[in-house]
Design a protein around this motif. Sequence first.
Motif, PDB file in Angstrom:
ATOM      1  N   GLY A  39       0.827  -1.205   0.000  1.00 14.28           N
ATOM      2  CA  GLY A  39       0.000   0.000   0.000  1.00 14.28           C
ATOM      3  C   GLY A  39       0.859   1.251   0.000  1.00 14.28           C
ATOM      4  O   GLY A  39       0.579   2.213  -0.733  1.00 14.28           O
ATOM      5  N   PHE A  40       1.916   1.250   0.803  1.00 20.73           N
ATOM      6  CA  PHE A  40       2.848   2.376   0.819  1.00 20.73           C
ATOM      7  C   PHE A  40       3.534   2.512  -0.535  1.00 20.73           C
ATOM      8  O   PHE A  40       3.659   3.613  -1.077  1.00 20.73           O
ATOM      9  CB  PHE A  40       3.879   2.176   1.932  1.00 20.73           C
ATOM     10  N   GLY A  41       3.947   1.387  -1.102  1.00 22.94           N
ATOM     11  CA  GLY A  41       4.618   1.395  -2.403  1.00 22.94           C
ATOM     12  C   GLY A  41       3.757   2.009  -3.492  1.00 22.94           C
ATOM     13  O   GLY A  41       4.240   2.756  -4.344  1.00 22.94           O
ATOM     14  N   ARG A  42       2.450   1.730  -3.475  1.00 24.37           N
ATOM     15  CA  ARG A  42       1.543   2.289  -4.483  1.00 24.37           C
ATOM     16  C   ARG A  42       1.423   3.807  -4.372  1.00 24.37           C
ATOM     17  O   ARG A  42       1.086   4.469  -5.348  1.00 24.37           O
ATOM     18  CB  ARG A  42       0.167   1.631  -4.380  1.00 24.37           C
ATOM     19  N   SER A  43       1.733   4.351  -3.197  1.00 19.78           N
ATOM     20  CA  SER A  43       1.637   5.810  -3.018  1.00 19.78           C
ATOM     21  C   SER A  43       2.903   6.539  -3.481  1.00 19.78           C
ATOM     22  O   SER A  43       2.943   7.767  -3.493  1.00 19.78           O
ATOM     23  CB  SER A  43       1.377   6.141  -1.546  1.00 19.78           C
ATOM     24  N   LEU A  44       3.931   5.792  -3.864  1.00 22.02           N
ATOM     25  CA  LEU A  44       5.213   6.394  -4.247  1.00 22.02           C
ATOM     26  C   LEU A  44       5.286   6.654  -5.743  1.00 22.02           C
ATOM     27  O   LEU A  44       4.517   6.116  -6.523  1.00 22.02           O
ATOM     28  CB  LEU A  44       6.361   5.465  -3.826  1.00 22.02           C
ATOM     29  N   ARG A  45       6.261   7.479  -6.111  1.00 23.52           N
ATOM     30  CA  ARG A  45       6.513   7.763  -7.522  1.00 23.52           C
ATOM     31  C   ARG A  45       7.552   6.777  -8.047  1.00 23.52           C
ATOM     32  O   ARG A  45       8.425   6.313  -7.318  1.00 23.52           O
ATOM     33  CB  ARG A  45       7.079   9.177  -7.684  1.00 23.52           C
ATOM     34  N   ARG A  46       7.483   6.505  -9.323  1.00 24.40           N
ATOM     35  CA  ARG A  46       8.425   5.584  -9.964  1.00 24.40           C
ATOM     36  C   ARG A  46       9.870   6.096  -9.871  1.00 24.40           C
ATOM     37  O   ARG A  46      10.816   5.311  -9.891  1.00 24.40           O
ATOM     38  CB  ARG A  46       8.010   5.379 -11.430  1.00 24.40           C
ATOM     39  N   THR A  47      10.054   7.405  -9.740  1.00 21.05           N
ATOM     40  CA  THR A  47      11.397   8.003  -9.702  1.00 21.05           C
ATOM     41  C   THR A  47      11.964   8.098  -8.289  1.00 21.05           C
ATOM     42  O   THR A  47      13.106   8.522  -8.109  1.00 21.05           O
ATOM     43  CB  THR A  47      11.369   9.410 -10.318  1.00 21.05           C
ATOM     44  N   ASP A  48      11.189   7.727  -7.277  1.00 19.36           N
ATOM     45  CA  ASP A  48      11.642   7.822  -5.890  1.00 19.36           C
ATOM     46  C   ASP A  48      12.761   6.839  -5.600  1.00 19.36           C
ATOM     47  O   ASP A  48      12.885   5.797  -6.247  1.00 19.36           O
ATOM     48  CB  ASP A  48      10.484   7.545  -4.924  1.00 19.36           C
ATOM     49  N   GLU A  49      13.553   7.185  -4.602  1.00 14.33           N
ATOM     50  CA  GLU A  49      14.584   6.283  -4.080  1.00 14.33           C
ATOM     51  C   GLU A  49      14.309   6.098  -2.595  1.00 14.33           C
ATOM     52  O   GLU A  49      14.018   7.065  -1.891  1.00 14.33           O
ATOM     53  CB  GLU A  49      15.973   6.871  -4.294  1.00 14.33           C
ATOM     54  N   ARG A  63      12.637  -6.365  -1.423  1.00 14.61           N
ATOM     55  CA  ARG A  63      11.877  -7.170  -2.386  1.00 14.61           C
ATOM     56  C   ARG A  63      10.470  -6.625  -2.621  1.00 14.61           C
ATOM     57  O   ARG A  63       9.988  -6.601  -3.748  1.00 14.61           O
ATOM     58  CB  ARG A  63      11.797  -8.622  -1.915  1.00 14.61           C
ATOM     59  N   VAL A  64       9.800  -6.189  -1.559  1.00 13.97           N
ATOM     60  CA  VAL A  64       8.419  -5.714  -1.698  1.00 13.97           C
ATOM     61  C   VAL A  64       8.359  -4.345  -2.374  1.00 13.97           C
ATOM     62  O   VAL A  64       7.504  -4.108  -3.233  1.00 13.97           O
ATOM     63  CB  VAL A  64       7.709  -5.671  -0.320  1.00 13.97           C
ATOM     64  N   LEU A  65       9.273  -3.434  -2.030  1.00 10.04           N
ATOM     65  CA  LEU A  65       9.176  -2.059  -2.530  1.00 10.04           C
ATOM     66  C   LEU A  65       9.884  -1.812  -3.859  1.00 10.04           C
ATOM     67  O   LEU A  65       9.584  -0.834  -4.537  1.00 10.04           O
ATOM     68  CB  LEU A  65       9.704  -1.077  -1.476  1.00 10.04           C
ATOM     69  N   SER A  66      10.807  -2.666  -4.252  1.00  6.30           N
ATOM     70  CA  SER A  66      11.564  -2.454  -5.496  1.00  6.30           C
ATOM     71  C   SER A  66      10.701  -2.245  -6.741  1.00  6.30           C
ATOM     72  O   SER A  66      11.028  -1.396  -7.568  1.00  6.30           O
ATOM     73  CB  SER A  66      12.543  -3.598  -5.739  1.00  6.30           C
ATOM     74  N   PRO A  67       9.602  -2.964  -6.922  1.00  5.56           N
ATOM     75  CA  PRO A  67       8.799  -2.756  -8.138  1.00  5.56           C
ATOM     76  C   PRO A  67       8.138  -1.369  -8.225  1.00  5.56           C
ATOM     77  O   PRO A  67       7.742  -0.944  -9.306  1.00  5.56           O
ATOM     78  CB  PRO A  67       7.712  -3.842  -8.052  1.00  5.56           C
ATOM     79  N   VAL A  69       9.519   1.695  -7.113  1.00  2.60           N
ATOM     80  CA  VAL A  69      10.408   2.857  -7.132  1.00  2.60           C
ATOM     81  C   VAL A  69      11.611   2.610  -8.045  1.00  2.60           C
ATOM     82  O   VAL A  69      11.836   1.496  -8.511  1.00  2.60           O
ATOM     83  CB  VAL A  69      10.907   3.197  -5.706  1.00  2.60           C
ATOM     84  N   ASP A  70      12.374   3.668  -8.249  1.00  4.15           N
ATOM     85  CA  ASP A  70      13.568   3.564  -9.077  1.00  4.15           C
ATOM     86  C   ASP A  70      14.607   2.666  -8.423  1.00  4.15           C
ATOM     87  O   ASP A  70      15.239   1.840  -9.069  1.00  4.15           O
ATOM     88  CB  ASP A  70      14.147   4.962  -9.309  1.00  4.15           C
ATOM     89  N   ARG A  71      14.769   2.816  -7.101  1.00  5.48           N
ATOM     90  CA  ARG A  71      15.840   2.106  -6.417  1.00  5.48           C
ATOM     91  C   ARG A  71      15.558   2.011  -4.923  1.00  5.48           C
ATOM     92  O   ARG A  71      15.021   2.945  -4.332  1.00  5.48           O
ATOM     93  CB  ARG A  71      17.120   2.903  -6.630  1.00  5.48           C
ATOM     94  N   VAL A  72      15.906   0.881  -4.315  1.00  7.90           N
ATOM     95  CA  VAL A  72      15.888   0.740  -2.861  1.00  7.90           C
ATOM     96  C   VAL A  72      17.320   0.497  -2.429  1.00  7.90           C
ATOM     97  O   VAL A  72      17.967  -0.437  -2.901  1.00  7.90           O
ATOM     98  CB  VAL A  72      14.974  -0.410  -2.390  1.00  7.90           C
ATOM     99  N   ILE A  73      17.815   1.352  -1.570  1.00  9.78           N
ATOM    100  CA  ILE A  73      19.208   1.299  -1.134  1.00  9.78           C
ATOM    101  C   ILE A  73      19.257   0.792   0.299  1.00  9.78           C
ATOM    102  O   ILE A  73      18.468   1.228   1.144  1.00  9.78           O
ATOM    103  CB  ILE A  73      19.862   2.700  -1.209  1.00  9.78           C
ATOM    104  N   VAL A  74      20.200  -0.101   0.575  1.00 11.68           N
ATOM    105  CA  VAL A  74      20.414  -0.590   1.930  1.00 11.68           C
ATOM    106  C   VAL A  74      21.706   0.037   2.443  1.00 11.68           C
ATOM    107  O   VAL A  74      22.751  -0.065   1.799  1.00 11.68           O
ATOM    108  CB  VAL A  74      20.502  -2.133   1.973  1.00 11.68           C
ATOM    109  N   ALA A  75      21.616   0.696   3.598  1.00  5.14           N
ATOM    110  CA  ALA A  75      22.768   1.401   4.172  1.00  5.14           C
ATOM    111  C   ALA A  75      23.449   0.539   5.225  1.00  5.14           C
ATOM    112  O   ALA A  75      22.803  -0.246   5.923  1.00  5.14           O
ATOM    113  CB  ALA A  75      22.300   2.705   4.808  1.00  5.14           C
TER     114      ALA A  75
END
Length: 159
Positions: A39-49, A63-67, A69-75
Amino acid sequence: MRRVIGMDIHRTFAEVVVWEDGRLRHHGRVDMTRSGLEGFGRSLRRTDEIVVEATGNAMAVVRVLSPYVDRVIVANPMQVKAIAHARIKTDKIDAGVLAQLHASGFLPEVWIPDERTERLRRLVARRNQVVRHRTRVKNEVHGILQAHLVPKCPHADLF
């Protein structure tokens, strides 16, 4: 317009802060369930990181949020801690720090393995656990036998 979303993830929720146009805006909390994250992912923009720290459930979030947004970064949490010294620590501040560090190019990233590599890592880790457990059990049996003065097995290996 570039947006960086910092997420301070926990077992049951994630605190979300959005960095946009040099400003931080508190977004709120997201349930750490598949449906909550989708649900959170659907509220995001495709260009978000999105930026999260490496924790036990970070790869599931990736795995859940990658589709969405542009990128999911792990710090790397140890390096983030060394870079960002905060007198006051809250979930909102931590999420904001992650977003700001990535937006400014100072975020220490962790390499994210592909699915095959991640599967192999899990397999190797599980095998190591099983081998360690087997060794503990064998050592217990040897200890019990020794404590009861049972003579050593005449064969090369008791097991």
